[in-house]
Design an enzyme around this catalytic site. Structure first.
Site, PDB file in Angstrom:
ATOM      1  N   CYS A 246       7.350 -41.487 -54.722  1.00 54.88           N
ATOM      2  CA  CYS A 246       6.985 -40.062 -54.759  1.00 54.88           C
ATOM      3  C   CYS A 246       7.829 -39.284 -53.751  1.00 54.88           C
ATOM      4  O   CYS A 246       8.761 -38.578 -54.128  1.00 54.88           O
ATOM      5  CB  CYS A 246       5.498 -39.884 -54.478  1.00 54.88           C
ATOM      6  SG  CYS A 246       4.950 -38.161 -54.517  1.00 54.88           S
ATOM      7  N   CYS A 264       3.850 -18.887 -45.748  1.00 55.30           N
ATOM      8  CA  CYS A 264       2.901 -19.407 -46.738  1.00 55.30           C
ATOM      9  C   CYS A 264       2.416 -18.307 -47.673  1.00 55.30           C
ATOM     10  O   CYS A 264       2.242 -18.542 -48.876  1.00 55.30           O
ATOM     11  CB  CYS A 264       1.718 -20.066 -46.033  1.00 55.30           C
ATOM     12  SG  CYS A 264       2.134 -21.574 -45.130  1.00 55.30           S
ATOM     13  N   CYS A 301     -13.319 -25.196 -56.298  1.00 50.14           N
ATOM     14  CA  CYS A 301     -14.221 -25.280 -55.151  1.00 50.14           C
ATOM     15  C   CYS A 301     -13.485 -24.799 -53.904  1.00 50.14           C
ATOM     16  O   CYS A 301     -12.321 -25.153 -53.689  1.00 50.14           O
ATOM     17  CB  CYS A 301     -14.709 -26.712 -54.979  1.00 50.14           C
ATOM     18  SG  CYS A 301     -15.659 -26.998 -53.471  1.00 50.14           S
ATOM     19  N   CYS A 316     -27.625 -18.268 -62.073  1.00 46.64           N
ATOM     20  CA  CYS A 316     -27.646 -18.442 -60.620  1.00 46.64           C
ATOM     21  C   CYS A 316     -26.230 -18.606 -60.082  1.00 46.64           C
ATOM     22  O   CYS A 316     -25.425 -19.369 -60.629  1.00 46.64           O
ATOM     23  CB  CYS A 316     -28.494 -19.655 -60.260  1.00 46.64           C
ATOM     24  SG  CYS A 316     -28.533 -20.018 -58.494  1.00 46.64           S
TER      25      CYS A 316
END
Length: 840
Positions: A246, A264, A301, A316
């Site tokens: 990799c 960034c 998330c 909800c």
């Protein structure tokens, strides 16, 4: 005697039936056979044979004395012996029947015992099966595995299916189906018996643990699940994946591919732009409401970046990540606590979108104003409730405690009275302490925590206005179309516009002209419009300079912000553009046409100002990179003055067509216009030269009707300052010295260098239907005032040479007037070449 026999038989049978109750049906059959046999015996035997029946029972012999026996004669011996023999035979027959009945009884008892043994064995077998609480089926005990953490039991099939579902959905904290105790990994391995699922389970467990580590960074390469735990790498953020084959380099801070010589934030914006561009091209340049809604259903998330799907149905909004267990809000996508929905953050427990900025500000102001009243009401209700309620509560508790016990009534009443008296003394103190502590805490929360938290997060909308003081922005960020859900976007020119994302730093070249800015579009992107006369200039600016550029801002409106402010200053005529260079390229013929049409249309809006001029400021926040088009353009520098000549044509334009650019006036902040005197002079000369101008117009029409085509616009638009300062000069007619025009009617090759583009017919029809007389009179008055001061002018052509003409310059408004007055002619009137005079 026969009656005695029958009664005995029934008594015997009754006793037998009492002993054998379980086989009543069989005994009834035996009774029927017994009655038949006894009837046959009575027919064969004498009547005295029944006397020996008591001997069968082994009972003592008894003699019965009757009146008949006293008067009857005695029997002889022969007859007596014969009768005895008959009695013996009867006794033998009865004994045989009794033996048969006993044998039948024993056989019945044996069958009953065997059946009872079978039932007990079956009951023992049934007792070995247990009902599963999940599938509600009965299984043997060996089908229920033992669990280390709890005593609940379920069948192995149900547990295996339950574990498969939990692991496949990344829920690794697997608990018992009947309680909250978690399974031991050893039990999970024994129940599953599947190496593939166990490997996935262990991978999810490891990922869950690594996500909780703040120094863990996952390799961003696709199909690489390698993680790097980097301690103290904030100063040297370049990381390298250690997996063999990799070697991907990525950033420690943004966790994305390494971006050398770039921050960034800049790298993030560049990635977002490229991602949106690929999405636009892959989806055939179509953004619909369904696609935007589908994008809102999938969000990552905030802690582990695992994608979560939730239906956008207003359910909800308190979400819990199944991978890392993070609790976050679905609306703001931030980690939250239990008090998040109680604070005025704009997020609601149920709903599809958070509160708008206006609603949050109104709620904040209402809270600040109504907090004292609400707190006073709460304190006024709480004090008497506590003073009265505490003694009542204490008295009831003491009464319930002594109730049912062997305590004297006087002692119980004394205890209740003492407790109530003590609580009456203590309750005012408790109420005072509660109110004295609670009220300051509530006031500090309302007036301290809530405003600071809202302003820190940018929710209050208060910001500095570029030297203009504090500004409260009431525009709703949620109304900005995200993903093309609310705006009417033409899908034919979105991809081309993405190459020019920055208006403030780059150019708007290469725009296709299928997008236009109207009042509703300006409202959607958050333009600040004034209710007074500044609206005219704001709309003129929108129509002339921002037309066609919304294709780029509409697709990146989440990151671009467009604000247009109109300020009125005394005795100043200037146009300051902080947005750098704005240019329209050669591809956007339609955009140029619409922009020019918008300028012409807005030029007829009258302004009731005396000595006042407009200053339009365009603030555009966009991305830090820019693209420039190769076409020639007119631009505006930061000081508001033009730096280049207009009218430069692109190399790819066809020749043989003519066009004219609009005349303009240069306006600088350091010069003061003498608008009062010059305007009076111009108005006096208008009435004197009206008839002369009519004759000139007719002569001009006859001269140019066979030589030129329709009025046209150049491919490169004039600068924002050039075009709009011309409008302001037309409105005020203040500075006649600054208006320098020229007329060049030379050879046809001079006009062949420009491309003719017809104006919009909608604008012409609208002008003709609504106010033809006012427009023509206004045009004539402008022409008279402008041509009354003939001055030699210089025009800059595309080669940079200057041309001069001795004839007075006829403005674009003359061409409009000629078109309005000569609609029935076969050929349209031509517009003269108008150049822009600038000072360098």
């Amino acid at each position: 005697m026969q009656e005695q026999e029958i009664s005995f038989i029934f008594k015997y049978n009754e006793g037998l039936c009492m002993n054998i109750d379980s086989d009543s049906i069989l005994m009834s059959i035996l009774d029927m056979s017994l009655h038949q046999q006894m009837g046959s015996d009575r027919d064969l035997q004498s009547s005295t044979s029944s006397v020996s029946l008591p001997s069968v029972k082994k009972a003592p012999k008894q003699r019965r004395i009757s009146i008949g026996s006293l008067f009857r004669r005695k029997k002889d011996s022969k007859r007596k012996s014969r009768e005895l023999n008959g009695g013996v035979d009867g006794i033998a027959s009865i004994e045989s029947i009794h033996s048969e009945m006993c044998a039948d009884k024993n056989s019945i008892f044996s069958t009953n015992t065997s059946s009872d043994n079978g039932l007990t064995s079956i009951s023992k077998q049934i007792g070995d099966f247990i009902e599963c609480p999940l599938c509600l089926l009965r299984h043997s005990k060996d089908r229920f595995p033992d669990i280390m953490t709890c005593h609940h039991r379920s069948c192995v099939d149900c547990l295996r299916q339950y574990l498969r579902i939990e692991i496949s959905e990344s829920r690794v904290n697997i608990s018992c189906p009947e309680c909250t105790e978690r399974f031991n990994p050893h039990d999970i391995r024994l129940i599953l018996s599947d190496d593939v699922l166990m490997e996935k389970y262990e991978e999810f467990m490891l990922r869950r643990w690594l996500v909780a580590d703040p120094d863990c960074r996952w390799c961003p390469a696709p199909d690489c699940g390698y993680a790097v735990i980097a301690f103290g790498c904030a100063s040297c953020p370049k990381l390298t994946c250690g997996r063999e084959g990799c070697g991907t380099e990525f950033c420690y801070h943004c966790k994305q591919i390494w971006h050398p010589n770039q921050t960034c934030d800049a790298a993030r914006q560049e990635r977002a732009q490229s991602l949106r561009l690929r999405t636009i091209r892959s989806s055939s340049i179509s953004y619909s409401q369904e696609s935007g809604a589908a994008a809102d259903d999938i969000k990552p998330c905030p802690r582990c970046a695992a994608y979560i799907i939730k239906m956008n149905d207003g359910s909800c909004n308190h979400m819990t990540c199944a991978v890392c267990g993070c609790e976050f809000c679905w609306l703001c996508m931030k980690e939250i606590s239990d008090l998040h929905y109680l604070s005025p953050s704009g997020c609601t427990f149920w709903g599809k979108k958070p509160w708008s900025r206006k609603k949050k500000i109104l709620w904040q102001l209402g809270t600040l104003v109504g907090a004292p009243v609400g707190i006073a009401l709460i304190a006024g209700i709480a004090i008497p409730a506590m003073i009265i309620g505490i003694p009542v509560y204490v008295g009831r508790k003491i009464h319930n405690r002594y109730e049912g016990k062997d305590v004297s009534k006087h002692k119980r009443n004394l205890a209740i009275a003492g407790g109530v008296t003590l609580s009456v003394i203590v309750s005012p103190v408790v109420a005072a302490v509660t109110v004295g502590i609670g009220v300051p805490i509530m006031l500090a929360y309302v007036y301290g925590v809530v405003p600071i938290s809202l302003c820190r997060s940018g929710g209050c909308g208060v910001s500095a206005g570029n030297g203009k003081g504090v500004r409260i922005e009431f525009d709703d960020e949620n109304d900005i179309n995200v993903g093309g859900t609310n705006a009417a976007i033409d899908t034919t020119s979105v991809a081309e516009a993405r190459h020019n994302p920055s208006i403030g730093e780059g150019s708007v070249g290469g725009l296709t002209g299928s997008l236009s800015a109207s009042g509703s579009h300006m409202d959607r992107i958050g333009t600040i419009r004034d209710n007074l006369s500044e609206t005219a200039s704001t709309m003129a600016l929108a129509g002339a300079s921002i037309t066609g550029s919304l294709s780029g801002s509409a697709m990146v409106n989440c990151f671009n912000r467009l604000e247009v402010q109109a300020d009125v200053q005394k005795e100043r005529c200037s146009l300051s553009g902080e947005s750098g260079t704005v240019s329209l390229g050669t591809v956007s013929d339609n955009a140029s046409t619409k922009a020019m049409a918008g300028s012409i249309l807005n030029s007829y809006i009258p302004l009731d100002r005396e000595g006042n001029s407009m200053e339009v400021q365009v603030d555009i926040e966009s991305k830090p990179f820019k693209f420039r088009h190769n076409s020639g353009s007119s631009s505006v520098d930061d000081s508001g003055a033009t730096r280049g000549h207009t009218g430069g044509a692109s190399s790819g334009l066809p020749e043989g067509k003519s066009s004219a650019t609009k005349w303009s006036k240069e306006a600088t902040g350091g010069k003061k216009s003498k608008s009062g005197k010059l305007r009076k002079k111009g108005n006096m000369k208008i009435n004197e030269t009206r008839e002369d101008m009519d004759a000139q117009l007719l002569e001009q029409q006859s001269t140019n009707s066979s030589e030129f085509e329709a009025p046209s616009l150049s491919d490169s638009m004039p600068s924002v300052a050039d075009s709009h300062s011309s409008h302001f000069s037309e409105f005020s007619c203040s500075d006649l010295e600054s208006m320098r025009t020229s007329c060049s009617h030379g050879s046809s090759d001079c006009h062949a260098r420009f491309t003719a583009v017809n104006t919009l017919p909608e604008v012409e029809n609208d002008r003709l239907e609504n106010s033809p007389h006012q427009c023509s009179s206004a045009l004539l008055s402008k022409a008279a005032s402008c041509s009354d001061v003939p001055q030699p002018s210089h025009a800059a052509d595309e080669h940079g040479t200057s041309r001069s003409g001795g004839k007075p310059m006829v403005d674009l408004c003359f061409g409009d007037a000629l078109r309005e007055t000569n609609n029935n002619h076969s050929h349209q009137t031509a517009d003269l070449k108008v150049a822009v005079q600038t000072e360098i």
